[in-house]
Write a protein that holds these residues in place. Structure first.
Motif, PDB file in Angstrom:
ATOM      1  N   UNK A   1       0.824  -1.188   0.000  1.00 33.66           N
ATOM      2  CA  UNK A   1       0.000   0.000   0.000  1.00 33.66           C
ATOM      3  C   UNK A   1       0.873   1.258   0.000  1.00 33.66           C
ATOM      4  N   UNK A   2       1.958   1.245   0.790  1.00 31.93           N
ATOM      5  CA  UNK A   2       2.845   2.408   0.831  1.00 31.93           C
ATOM      6  C   UNK A   2       3.473   2.689  -0.538  1.00 31.93           C
ATOM      7  N   UNK A   3       3.851   1.642  -1.235  1.00 31.82           N
ATOM      8  CA  UNK A   3       4.456   1.816  -2.552  1.00 31.82           C
ATOM      9  C   UNK A   3       3.459   2.376  -3.554  1.00 31.82           C
ATOM     10  N   UNK A  29      -5.386   6.671 -10.942  1.00 29.07           N
ATOM     11  CA  UNK A  29      -5.415   5.442 -11.741  1.00 29.07           C
ATOM     12  C   UNK A  29      -4.066   4.732 -11.657  1.00 29.07           C
ATOM     13  N   UNK A  30      -2.976   5.492 -11.770  1.00 28.71           N
ATOM     14  CA  UNK A  30      -1.642   4.893 -11.680  1.00 28.71           C
ATOM     15  C   UNK A  30      -1.423   4.268 -10.307  1.00 28.71           C
ATOM     16  N   UNK A  31      -1.850   4.952  -9.258  1.00 25.65           N
ATOM     17  CA  UNK A  31      -1.715   4.413  -7.912  1.00 25.65           C
ATOM     18  C   UNK A  31      -2.556   3.172  -7.704  1.00 25.65           C
ATOM     19  N   UNK A  34      -1.023   0.333  -9.327  1.00 26.53           N
ATOM     20  CA  UNK A  34       0.169  -0.041  -8.588  1.00 26.53           C
ATOM     21  C   UNK A  34      -0.108  -1.075  -7.513  1.00 26.53           C
ATOM     22  N   UNK A  35      -1.358  -1.222  -7.116  1.00 25.25           N
ATOM     23  CA  UNK A  35      -1.720  -2.223  -6.108  1.00 25.25           C
ATOM     24  C   UNK A  35      -1.650  -3.651  -6.648  1.00 25.25           C
ATOM     25  N   UNK A  36      -1.716  -3.802  -7.964  1.00 27.00           N
ATOM     26  CA  UNK A  36      -1.632  -5.124  -8.580  1.00 27.00           C
ATOM     27  C   UNK A  36      -0.160  -5.545  -8.583  1.00 27.00           C
ATOM     28  N   UNK A  43       0.949  -1.709 -16.490  1.00 20.79           N
ATOM     29  CA  UNK A  43      -0.345  -1.592 -17.166  1.00 20.79           C
ATOM     30  C   UNK A  43      -0.924  -0.197 -16.961  1.00 20.79           C
ATOM     31  N   UNK A  44      -0.818   0.320 -15.734  1.00 15.66           N
ATOM     32  CA  UNK A  44      -1.321   1.662 -15.441  1.00 15.66           C
ATOM     33  C   UNK A  44      -0.610   2.730 -16.246  1.00 15.66           C
TER      34      UNK A  44
END
Length: 90
Positions: A1-3, A29-31, A34-36, A43-44
């Motif tokens: 989550x922090x990343x 959207x990028x963030x 980033x969770x994936x 992809x983001x």
């Protein structure tokens, strides 16, 4: 989550510096991507560059390069430190 939070905020800064319209939405959207794990940030970034493409090819390439640099900083500098801090002591 922090990343993911770091990646979202840093891409927002890049989008503001590049004067991208709807910078906050695209950074979110990028963030979120980033969770994936693994390929989510890639992809983001690809999706965002395709959305920015009508504003100019050069602008889209600049955003792509900036986001790739941010992703490399995240994965090579921040991720090992965060994972090391989260690892249980034996």
């Amino acid at each position: 989550m922090l990343l993911s939070i770091f990646f979202g905020i840093s891409t927002f800064v890049v989008f503001i510096l590049r004067d991208i319209s709807n910078a906050l939405v695209m950074a979110a959207v990028a963030g979120a991507f980033g969770l994936i794990p693994g390929i989510g940030a890639t992809i983001g970034i690809s999706l965002i560059c395709l959305i920015i493409l009508p504003q100019g090819i050069l602008l889209s390439l600049k955003v792509l390069v900036g986001c790739i640099v941010l992703q490399q900083v995240e994965e090579n500098l921040l991720m090992p430190r965060i994972i090391l801090c989260k690892a249980p002591l034996i």
